[in-house]
Design a protein around this motif. Sequence first.
Motif, PDB file in Angstrom:
ATOM      1  N   SER A   1      16.697  45.808   7.871  1.00  0.00           N
ATOM      2  CA  SER A   1      15.322  45.316   7.984  1.00  0.00           C
ATOM      3  C   SER A   1      14.730  45.728   9.323  1.00  0.00           C
ATOM      4  N   GLY A   2      13.448  46.074   9.303  1.00  0.00           N
ATOM      5  CA  GLY A   2      12.803  46.549  10.518  1.00  0.00           C
ATOM      6  C   GLY A   2      12.063  45.452  11.251  1.00  0.00           C
ATOM      7  N   ILE A   3      11.797  45.686  12.511  1.00  0.00           N
ATOM      8  CA  ILE A   3      11.006  44.757  13.318  1.00  0.00           C
ATOM      9  C   ILE A   3       9.795  45.500  13.873  1.00  0.00           C
ATOM     10  N   ASP A   4       8.746  44.758  14.147  1.00  0.00           N
ATOM     11  CA  ASP A   4       7.537  45.335  14.731  1.00  0.00           C
ATOM     12  C   ASP A   4       7.771  45.497  16.233  1.00  0.00           C
ATOM     13  N   LEU A   5       8.152  46.685  16.632  1.00  0.00           N
ATOM     14  CA  LEU A   5       8.544  46.923  18.022  1.00  0.00           C
ATOM     15  C   LEU A   5       7.398  46.740  19.005  1.00  0.00           C
ATOM     16  N   ARG A   6       6.165  46.759  18.508  1.00  0.00           N
ATOM     17  CA  ARG A   6       5.026  46.609  19.434  1.00  0.00           C
ATOM     18  C   ARG A   6       5.097  45.295  20.200  1.00  0.00           C
ATOM     19  N   HIS A   7       5.695  44.285  19.582  1.00  0.00           N
ATOM     20  CA  HIS A   7       5.778  42.978  20.240  1.00  0.00           C
ATOM     21  C   HIS A   7       6.874  42.932  21.303  1.00  0.00           C
ATOM     22  N   PHE A   8       7.784  43.908  21.263  1.00  0.00           N
ATOM     23  CA  PHE A   8       8.955  43.834  22.132  1.00  0.00           C
ATOM     24  C   PHE A   8       9.062  44.975  23.132  1.00  0.00           C
ATOM     25  N   ARG A   9       8.262  46.018  22.965  1.00  0.00           N
ATOM     26  CA  ARG A   9       8.387  47.201  23.811  1.00  0.00           C
ATOM     27  C   ARG A   9       7.877  46.981  25.233  1.00  0.00           C
ATOM     28  N   ARG A  10       6.939  46.062  25.391  1.00  0.00           N
ATOM     29  CA  ARG A  10       6.349  45.903  26.725  1.00  0.00           C
ATOM     30  C   ARG A  10       7.387  45.371  27.710  1.00  0.00           C
ATOM     31  N   GLU A  11       7.268  45.844  28.922  1.00  0.00           N
ATOM     32  CA  GLU A  11       8.167  45.384  29.984  1.00  0.00           C
ATOM     33  C   GLU A  11       7.905  43.912  30.293  1.00  0.00           C
ATOM     34  N   ALA A  12       8.930  43.234  30.732  1.00  0.00           N
ATOM     35  CA  ALA A  12       8.777  41.818  31.087  1.00  0.00           C
ATOM     36  C   ALA A  12       7.784  41.669  32.226  1.00  0.00           C
ATOM     37  N   ASP A  13       6.908  40.701  32.116  1.00  0.00           N
ATOM     38  CA  ASP A  13       5.926  40.400  33.156  1.00  0.00           C
ATOM     39  C   ASP A  13       6.557  39.365  34.101  1.00  0.00           C
ATOM     40  N   PRO A  14       6.872  39.747  35.332  1.00  0.00           N
ATOM     41  CA  PRO A  14       7.534  38.819  36.266  1.00  0.00           C
ATOM     42  C   PRO A  14       6.773  37.512  36.449  1.00  0.00           C
ATOM     43  N   LEU A  15       5.427  37.599  36.510  1.00  0.00           N
ATOM     44  CA  LEU A  15       4.630  36.388  36.718  1.00  0.00           C
ATOM     45  C   LEU A  15       4.738  35.478  35.500  1.00  0.00           C
ATOM     46  N   ARG A  16       4.628  36.052  34.287  1.00  0.00           N
ATOM     47  CA  ARG A  16       4.723  35.258  33.065  1.00  0.00           C
ATOM     48  C   ARG A  16       6.087  34.591  32.978  1.00  0.00           C
ATOM     49  N   CYS A  17       7.141  35.346  33.285  1.00  0.00           N
ATOM     50  CA  CYS A  17       8.496  34.782  33.242  1.00  0.00           C
ATOM     51  C   CYS A  17       8.662  33.665  34.266  1.00  0.00           C
ATOM     52  N   ALA A  18       8.094  33.855  35.461  1.00  0.00           N
ATOM     53  CA  ALA A  18       8.199  32.844  36.511  1.00  0.00           C
ATOM     54  C   ALA A  18       7.508  31.553  36.096  1.00  0.00           C
ATOM     55  N   VAL A  19       6.344  31.689  35.452  1.00  0.00           N
ATOM     56  CA  VAL A  19       5.607  30.509  34.998  1.00  0.00           C
ATOM     57  C   VAL A  19       6.394  29.769  33.920  1.00  0.00           C
ATOM     58  N   LEU A  20       6.975  30.538  32.969  1.00  0.00           N
ATOM     59  CA  LEU A  20       7.764  29.907  31.908  1.00  0.00           C
ATOM     60  C   LEU A  20       8.995  29.202  32.477  1.00  0.00           C
ATOM     61  N   ARG A  21       9.678  29.877  33.409  1.00  0.00           N
ATOM     62  CA  ARG A  21      10.866  29.264  34.020  1.00  0.00           C
ATOM     63  C   ARG A  21      10.495  27.968  34.724  1.00  0.00           C
ATOM     64  N   ALA A  22       9.391  28.008  35.463  1.00  0.00           N
ATOM     65  CA  ALA A  22       8.963  26.818  36.203  1.00  0.00           C
ATOM     66  C   ALA A  22       8.614  25.679  35.248  1.00  0.00           C
ATOM     67  N   SER A  23       7.962  26.032  34.122  1.00  0.00           N
ATOM     68  CA  SER A  23       7.569  24.986  33.166  1.00  0.00           C
ATOM     69  C   SER A  23       8.793  24.329  32.531  1.00  0.00           C
ATOM     70  N   LEU A  24       9.896  25.054  32.483  1.00  0.00           N
ATOM     71  CA  LEU A  24      11.123  24.523  31.909  1.00  0.00           C
ATOM     72  C   LEU A  24      12.041  23.895  32.953  1.00  0.00           C
ATOM     73  N   GLY A  25      11.696  24.083  34.215  1.00  0.00           N
ATOM     74  CA  GLY A  25      12.517  23.530  35.293  1.00  0.00           C
ATOM     75  C   GLY A  25      13.804  24.301  35.517  1.00  0.00           C
ATOM     76  N   ILE A  26      13.782  25.622  35.256  1.00  0.00           N
ATOM     77  CA  ILE A  26      14.975  26.443  35.474  1.00  0.00           C
ATOM     78  C   ILE A  26      14.947  26.998  36.896  1.00  0.00           C
ATOM     79  N   PRO A  27      15.905  26.647  37.734  1.00  0.00           N
ATOM     80  CA  PRO A  27      15.931  27.167  39.119  1.00  0.00           C
ATOM     81  C   PRO A  27      15.980  28.694  39.135  1.00  0.00           C
ATOM     82  N   GLN A  28      15.385  29.299  40.141  1.00  0.00           N
ATOM     83  CA  GLN A  28      15.293  30.748  40.218  1.00  0.00           C
ATOM     84  C   GLN A  28      16.648  31.437  40.313  1.00  0.00           C
TER      85      GLN A  28
END
Length: 394
Positions: A177-204
């Motif tokens: 089965s195939g996946i829509d790679l357009r949703h996954f090809r983009r590089e991770a956004d450091p700012l977006r990841c930092a915001v998500l980590r902070a919202s979850l309370g995950i230490p850096q």
Amino acid sequence: MKILITSDWYIPAVNGVVTSVRNLRQELEARGHEVRILTLSRSTRSSQEDGVTRLGSVAAGIVYPGARLRTALAGKWVREIVEWGPDVVHSQCEFSTFFLARRIAEELDIPLVHTYHTVYEDYTHYFSPSVHFGKKAAAVFTRWAAAHTDCLIAPTGKVRLLLQSYGVQKPVFVAPSGIDLRHFRREADPLRCAVLRASLGIPQDRTVLVSVGRLAEEKNLEELLRFRANLGSGGVTLLLVGDGPDRTRLEGIAGDLGLEAPDVLFAGMVPAEQVADWYQLGDLFVSASTSETQGLTYAEALAAGVPVLCREDSCLLGVVRDGENGWQYRDEADFRRKLEAFLAQPHHWERLSRAARETGEEYSAQRFAERVEAIYIQQIQRNEGGRYVAKAAG
């Protein structure tokens, strides 16, 4: 080509079958085909919109979590599909809509192609108190369903071998089965990841082991919780993204093991368009499941550039390559050894991530549609004695 796809689940439901059907329809239409979907409504009312016919149904969770059974009369809707005149029917489930797929294919004398998504012997806990009886019943049921098709599609060689071991006589083709790679090809956004980590309370300074998928007994998530508890406090966060029937039990197990945030986090369901961001919160994608027919979450994690650490499974043969794009483990000692090797060499993460992305490219929805299209054409030619080529050309 006119193609009818039948499935007991479709949007807005979220599972591997829905993902596969949605991506297949999108790519087949991009290749110039006309595709309609026959599925079950999320209520007792039937409807038709944008090429999707939804038949009234009721929940049947006692059979399988999320399962539904058709309640509405289907005559009117089936008649409209027959008059539309599909060239092939492609069924995705073995229950309510499968019977309608058979009916339509037989009336029009067209091929019925069936994708075998679910290894039922891994789900015996839902329908049988006896594992042995449940496995026998799964084999008998599978042979019965297969006998009413022209051919089957298996997502991996592992599933093809299983079907052959059941005594299935119909041709079985392998088409991951195939996946829509357009949703996954983009590089991770450091700012977006930092915001998500902070919202979850995950230490850096934490290493995040992320698991994405349904929280169900067959996914063996209890094993991951136990492994995390045995690692001791600090250093590693196990992030479970998704929801399901086993969540309450798993939360209880986590409590009994003395696990609490941020050592383990239950994130719940997340919007589909944000799933790639949640994968990319992880330093490693982890899975203890051996019930996968293919495991789209593995492909999604790899496509998102996240190396994997998962229980050894024949469906991953040639997919997860130790030390290249991740690791497969055999037991807890092996899991711990490979995790520690990963933690000791953080500078290797970029190399692992690049290799993961390259592997993910092999599971594009475009390649999937090409493979399935070829199977359709072959079955139509067999059914029509070669007349389809002339019809398509003329």
